[in-house]
Design a protein around this motif. Structure first.
Motif, PDB file in Angstrom:
ATOM      1  N   ALA A  53       0.819  -1.216   0.000  1.00  0.00           N
ATOM      2  CA  ALA A  53       0.000   0.000   0.000  1.00  0.00           C
ATOM      3  C   ALA A  53       0.851   1.265   0.000  1.00  0.00           C
ATOM      4  N   ALA A  54       1.921   1.261   0.794  1.00  0.00           N
ATOM      5  CA  ALA A  54       2.758   2.463   0.894  1.00  0.00           C
ATOM      6  C   ALA A  54       3.432   2.760  -0.452  1.00  0.00           C
ATOM      7  N   SER A  55       3.922   1.710  -1.121  1.00  0.00           N
ATOM      8  CA  SER A  55       4.569   1.894  -2.425  1.00  0.00           C
ATOM      9  C   SER A  55       3.561   2.386  -3.447  1.00  0.00           C
ATOM     10  N   LEU A  56       2.369   1.840  -3.354  1.00  0.00           N
ATOM     11  CA  LEU A  56       1.312   2.221  -4.286  1.00  0.00           C
ATOM     12  C   LEU A  56       1.007   3.710  -4.191  1.00  0.00           C
ATOM     13  N   GLU A  57       1.007   4.182  -2.972  1.00  0.00           N
ATOM     14  CA  GLU A  57       0.707   5.597  -2.758  1.00  0.00           C
ATOM     15  C   GLU A  57       1.790   6.480  -3.386  1.00  0.00           C
ATOM     16  N   LYS A  58       3.055   6.075  -3.162  1.00  0.00           N
ATOM     17  CA  LYS A  58       4.161   6.824  -3.750  1.00  0.00           C
ATOM     18  C   LYS A  58       4.057   6.818  -5.275  1.00  0.00           C
ATOM     19  N   PHE A  59       3.749   5.637  -5.804  1.00  0.00           N
ATOM     20  CA  PHE A  59       3.610   5.473  -7.251  1.00  0.00           C
ATOM     21  C   PHE A  59       2.582   6.474  -7.806  1.00  0.00           C
ATOM     22  N   VAL A  60       1.427   6.549  -7.147  1.00  0.00           N
ATOM     23  CA  VAL A  60       0.355   7.425  -7.646  1.00  0.00           C
ATOM     24  C   VAL A  60       0.799   8.893  -7.605  1.00  0.00           C
ATOM     25  N   ASN A  61       1.475   9.276  -6.526  1.00  0.00           N
ATOM     26  CA  ASN A  61       1.963  10.656  -6.432  1.00  0.00           C
ATOM     27  C   ASN A  61       2.959  10.986  -7.532  1.00  0.00           C
ATOM     28  N   GLN A  62       3.885  10.039  -7.725  1.00  0.00           N
ATOM     29  CA  GLN A  62       4.969  10.314  -8.666  1.00  0.00           C
ATOM     30  C   GLN A  62       4.512  10.279 -10.123  1.00  0.00           C
ATOM     31  N   LEU A  63       3.332   9.700 -10.368  1.00  0.00           N
ATOM     32  CA  LEU A  63       2.777   9.749 -11.726  1.00  0.00           C
ATOM     33  C   LEU A  63       2.702  11.190 -12.199  1.00  0.00           C
ATOM     34  N   THR A  64       2.371  12.087 -11.273  1.00  0.00           N
ATOM     35  CA  THR A  64       2.273  13.499 -11.617  1.00  0.00           C
ATOM     36  C   THR A  64       3.600  14.211 -11.428  1.00  0.00           C
ATOM     37  N   THR A  65       4.229  13.984 -10.275  1.00  0.00           N
ATOM     38  CA  THR A  65       5.395  14.806  -9.952  1.00  0.00           C
ATOM     39  C   THR A  65       6.628  14.445 -10.766  1.00  0.00           C
ATOM     40  N   GLN A  66       6.708  13.185 -11.269  1.00  0.00           N
ATOM     41  CA  GLN A  66       7.916  12.806 -12.004  1.00  0.00           C
ATOM     42  C   GLN A  66       7.641  12.483 -13.467  1.00  0.00           C
ATOM     43  N   ALA A  67       6.487  12.910 -13.964  1.00  0.00           N
ATOM     44  CA  ALA A  67       6.100  12.592 -15.343  1.00  0.00           C
ATOM     45  C   ALA A  67       7.159  13.088 -16.332  1.00  0.00           C
ATOM     46  N   PRO A  68       7.269  12.443 -17.495  1.00  0.00           N
ATOM     47  CA  PRO A  68       8.259  12.866 -18.493  1.00  0.00           C
ATOM     48  C   PRO A  68       8.066  14.329 -18.891  1.00  0.00           C
ATOM     49  N   SER A  69       9.124  14.933 -19.390  1.00  0.00           N
ATOM     50  CA  SER A  69       9.092  16.382 -19.607  1.00  0.00           C
ATOM     51  C   SER A  69       7.998  16.824 -20.578  1.00  0.00           C
ATOM     52  N   LEU A  70       7.654  16.002 -21.549  1.00  0.00           N
ATOM     53  CA  LEU A  70       6.641  16.434 -22.520  1.00  0.00           C
ATOM     54  C   LEU A  70       5.222  16.134 -22.059  1.00  0.00           C
ATOM     55  N   ALA A  71       5.083  15.326 -21.012  1.00  0.00           N
ATOM     56  CA  ALA A  71       3.744  14.944 -20.564  1.00  0.00           C
ATOM     57  C   ALA A  71       3.127  16.057 -19.743  1.00  0.00           C
ATOM     58  N   ARG A  72       1.810  16.077 -19.745  1.00  0.00           N
ATOM     59  CA  ARG A  72       1.122  17.009 -18.872  1.00  0.00           C
ATOM     60  C   ARG A  72      -0.048  16.254 -18.278  1.00  0.00           C
ATOM     61  N   VAL A  73       0.077  15.911 -17.011  1.00  0.00           N
ATOM     62  CA  VAL A  73      -0.966  15.143 -16.346  1.00  0.00           C
ATOM     63  C   VAL A  73      -2.014  16.104 -15.814  1.00  0.00           C
ATOM     64  N   ASP A  74      -3.260  15.913 -16.259  1.00  0.00           N
ATOM     65  CA  ASP A  74      -4.319  16.787 -15.774  1.00  0.00           C
ATOM     66  C   ASP A  74      -5.080  16.156 -14.618  1.00  0.00           C
ATOM     67  N   THR A  75      -5.467  14.894 -14.764  1.00  0.00           N
ATOM     68  CA  THR A  75      -6.180  14.239 -13.668  1.00  0.00           C
ATOM     69  C   THR A  75      -5.680  12.810 -13.515  1.00  0.00           C
ATOM     70  N   VAL A  76      -5.697  12.329 -12.282  1.00  0.00           N
ATOM     71  CA  VAL A  76      -5.456  10.917 -12.002  1.00  0.00           C
ATOM     72  C   VAL A  76      -6.651  10.434 -11.193  1.00  0.00           C
ATOM     73  N   GLU A  77      -7.422   9.555 -11.801  1.00  0.00           N
ATOM     74  CA  GLU A  77      -8.618   9.035 -11.141  1.00  0.00           C
ATOM     75  C   GLU A  77      -8.256   7.648 -10.619  1.00  0.00           C
ATOM     76  N   ALA A  78      -8.479   7.399  -9.335  1.00  0.00           N
ATOM     77  CA  ALA A  78      -8.073   6.107  -8.756  1.00  0.00           C
ATOM     78  C   ALA A  78      -9.267   5.365  -8.162  1.00  0.00           C
ATOM     79  N   MET A  79      -9.317   4.054  -8.414  1.00  0.00           N
ATOM     80  CA  MET A  79     -10.365   3.214  -7.826  1.00  0.00           C
ATOM     81  C   MET A  79      -9.723   1.973  -7.222  1.00  0.00           C
TER      82      MET A  79
END
Ligand code: ZN
Ligand code: ZN
Ligand code: FE
Length: 764
Positions: A53-79
């Motif tokens: 669970a702890a790793s999963l949480e980090k993973f979800v955060n970093q999807l936005t904070t460490q995204a590739p330079s050309l990417a632009r993350v607008d929303t992350v919907e999680a279920m």
């Protein structure tokens, strides 16, 4: 203690396809020891991940904070999902159902690792001009249709070699699914064409470099079209380019080898450096050094230079051998569309260029260089939005049905919008010839196909003679929404700041069709996205001869003299040295005294023209905006004097007495006061007058939100001073950051207004 294992289903939206997002997800899952899969769908990227669970949480955060330079993350919907207990992480094949709604990435400047490869003799891409990866390279300019796959780009004619394919298929590789991946073995090639000869590969670059050193003009095919290049230090060479291109004084942009070279030409602060090094690599306006070695022909009468750094390996390799500063101007005759095919270049640039540096990677969509004017380290005024920025989405503050905004006439862009997304086209230039109009119609069709949208509501300017208006009214089976020009300006400023109003809108520009059929351009509106009232405006003057006065600042000076001094104007005009051939002078006299062919205007741009002409700072306009630009440059930055001017109330409308300011300008000039001081006092006076007008409107309405738009806000002196002055008085000020304050923003404003009106009809 046993770790809790959980599983999540994620949906990621934004610019997340074609930008290395899936390999990034793959690597990130590896870092956190997560199992699952990632996959592109038609609208987003879907991920399922399972692990601690702890790793999963980090993973979800970093999807936005460490995204590739050309990417632009607008929303992350999680279920939450049921853990499946499997191991391994996979990149699943894309689902190619229905029309795609995933956003198309913009072109990006070459990344540092790719530049390093090109300069590394041991790399297989050493000196290869088309090196790119998932973090960089062409995108928008080579996409023919969606979905964005190599087969749907102009790279489809280059089958990948085995080495490239291995990289392309390896999720751990920097080039995993980088659609334009190429190498010297399998990819596009360059060559140089001179009369009677051809040079290939390295030899082509060397030959181009020596021609440039010898003062020749070389047409260079780049990312979004052809440039005409010439050594920026050779007067003769730059003058020849001006003559051949038919461009009298409009500044040329300069590409410099590196930042050190840029520092030699201009004063660079943090703001300028940030813009120069940004991913988009636009042309950046920077104050030139007195000792900066560059031909006076590059930007005559201008204290600024438009600088840019190499943004493709081709540019990098060329600049390494060529002169360290090259004029790089759009490959076209003045006012024609940008040339982007080899055939058109040979045909239309033959008289302009001495040689052609070409390649065989086709450009699907021509796209000019973008231009920005830095204000502060994190703030810049976009002056032209094109390469690098387009087609990145701009998010609207409201929901919209599929809509098309056709834009204005000058500096045209159009805009497609749906749900809360607006995609603005690249800067297309002025729509005043059949060629530009054809180009415009094709560009709209291409965008509709790329976005898979066929809007049935089309928003347009009220000017009946704009080509864009005629395009809109010529469409079958659509609903038209007319939007007043200055309302569109303010709506664009609101929308890109994700506001809906109500606000006090200051729309200051050259020309816009008013509701009373006069020419507006110095407007104080109380506006929301749905509607507006005209609360005030600059004092109206005659525009003698209409367009003729727009093109001739002296005419505007005479018109102002007439408005201020009546019949006495002729004598004063002579006194100021505003001279005309006698016939023209008689026509002008008649136009002013009878009002024939002389509409009224409240244009702020024309006031700048008149003042620049009186002060003899600019009496002949050779490009749009020249008098205002030169007036701003001439202003003494240490001068804080001003001319007090009243505001009158006429039938509920504030009239800002700009005539009084003009009168003082003339008086002081005749007393022999330094024009640099007068120019500064003029700017200061306007700022005070506009601030006072905002305070009056606030008293009437209680509004303290102010939106600034219109071409006048390309003027940093006015923008900075007015911003500070309004903030000091407790106003909240909105300015343009994503779209230009000039007419490049109109199409965004049009869709915002149309969406708001449709929403209102539907009771939203
Ligand atoms: Zn790269
Ligand atoms: Zn290859
Ligand atoms: Fe405008």
């Amino acid at each position: 203690m046993p770790q809790t294992i959980s599983r999540k289903k994620l949906k990621v939206t934004g610019v997340v396809q074609g930008v290395g997002f899936r390999p990034f997800v793959y690597r990130l899952a590896g870092v956190h020891h997560l199992a699952g899969w990632v996959c592109n769908t038609s609208t987003c990227v879907e991920i399922e991940v399972e692990g601690a669970a702890a790793s999963l949480e980090k993973f979800v955060n970093q999807l936005t904070t460490q995204a590739p330079s050309l990417a632009r993350v607008d929303t992350v919907e999680a279920m939450e999902a049921e853990p499946q207990g499997r191991s391994g992480f996979a990149i699943l094949k894309s689902q190619r159902q229905m029309a795609t709604e995933a956003l198309i990435p913009a072109d990006a400047s070459t990344c540092a690792p790719c530049f390093a490869e090109v300069l590394d003799p041991h790399n297989r891409r050493y000196l290869y001009p088309f090196t790119n990866c998932t973090d960089c390279g062409p995108r928008f300019t080579l996409i023919q249709k969606v979905p964005y796959d190599r087969g749907n780009t102009t790279m489809s004619v280059f089958p990948m070699c085995e080495a490239c394919r291995a990289e392309y298929e390896n999720p751990a590789d920097r080039r995993f699914h980088a659609e334009p991946t190429a190498c010297p073995v399998c990819g596009p090639q360059i060559w140089l064409e001179e009369p009677g000869r051809r040079h290939h590969a390295q030899e082509a670059l060397e030959a181009a470099a020596s021609l440039l050193k010898a003062g020749k003009i070389v047409a260079i095919k780049g990312l979004g079209g052809f440039h005409l290049a010439v050594d920026a230090r050779q007067d003769e060479a730059v003058a020849t380019l001006r003559r051949r291109k038919g461009r009298v004084a409009k500044p040329f942009a300069v590409m410099v080898r590196d930042l050190a070279e840029a520092e030699k030409l201009c004063h660079l602060g943090e703001a300028e450096r940030n813009c120069l090094l940004s991913l988009e690599r636009p042309i950046v306006l920077a104050k030139r050094r007195a000792d900066g070695e560059v031909s006076s022909q590059v930007a005559p009468g201008n204290q600024y230079l438009g600088l840019m750094l190499p943004y493709t390996p081709l540019h990098l390799l060329l600049l390494a051998q060529a002169p360290a500063a090259l004029v790089m101007t759009s490959g076209n005759l003045s006012e024609e569309p940008l040339v982007h095919t080899n055939e058109a270049a040979r045909d239309r640039l033959a008289e302009l260029a001495d040689a052609f540096l070409m390649h065989d990677r086709d450009i699907q969509v021509p796209c000019d260089d973008s231009v920005v004017r830095p204000l502060a380290p994190d703030k810049a005024i976009p002056l032209r939005r094109a390469r690098g920025f387009v087609p990145s989405p701009i998010y609207l503050p409201l929901e919209s049905p599929p809509l098309l905004g056709v834009g204005a006439e000058q500096k045209n862009t159009f805009c497609l919008a749906w749900s809360n997304t607006a995609i603005l086209s690249q800067h297309l230039g002025d729509l005043d010839t059949i060629e530009t109009f054809d180009y415009y119609s094709q560009a709209i069709a291409h965008f509709k196909a790329l976005c898979s949208k066929e809007p049935v509501v089309v928003a347009h300017d009220l000017h009946p003679l704009y080509w864009s208006t005629r395009y809109a009214t010529g469409l079958q089976g659509v609903r038209l929404v007319g939007v007043q020009h200055h309302h569109a300006h303010i709506a664009a400023c609101l929308a890109e700041n994700r506001r809906r109003g109500k606000c006090i809108g200051l729309a200051l520009d050259g020309t816009g069709y008013g509701l009373d059929e006069t020419i507006w351009g110095g407007e104080i509106l109380v506006a929301s996205l749905t509607g507006f009232t005209r609360s005030g405006h600059l004092a109206p003057v005659l525009l003698p001869g209409g367009e003729a006065a727009v093109r001739d600042p002296q005419r505007m000076a005479v018109a102002y003299l007439y408005q201020v001094h009546g019949e006495n104007f002729n004598h004063l005009a002579q006194d100021l040295g505003l001279s005309y051939p006698s016939l023209e002078s008689r026509i002008l006299y008649r136009q002013l005294t009878t009002g024939i062919n002389s509409p009224l205007t409240t244009s702020a741009g024309r006031l700048f023209d008149a003042v620049a002409a009186v002060l003899d700072i600019c009496r002949r306009r050779t490009y749009e905006g020249q008098p205002a630009i030169e007036l701003e440059m001439a202003a003494d930055p240490d001068e804080d004097g001003f001319y007090p001017a009243p505001i009158q109330m006429e039938r509920d409308t504030l009239i800002l007495d700009t005539l009084t300011i003009f009168r003082r300008v003339v008086d002081e000039y005749r007393y022999g006061i330094d024009p640099a001081k007068i120019a500064a006092r003029f700017h200061n006076s306007l700022v005070r007058l506009l601030t006072a007008a905002c305070e009056l409107v606030r008293n009437q309405t209680g509004l303290d939100l102010v939106a600034l738009s219109g071409g006048v806000f390309q003027n940093a002196l006015i923008l900075r001073q007015l911003y500070d002055s309004l903030e000091k008085r407790g106003f909240q000020v909105l300015t343009h950051k994503l779209t230009p304050p000039n007419d490049g923003c109109i199409s965004l404003g049009q869709v915002a207004v149309a969406a708001a009106r449709l929403g209102q009809e539907n009771g939203r």
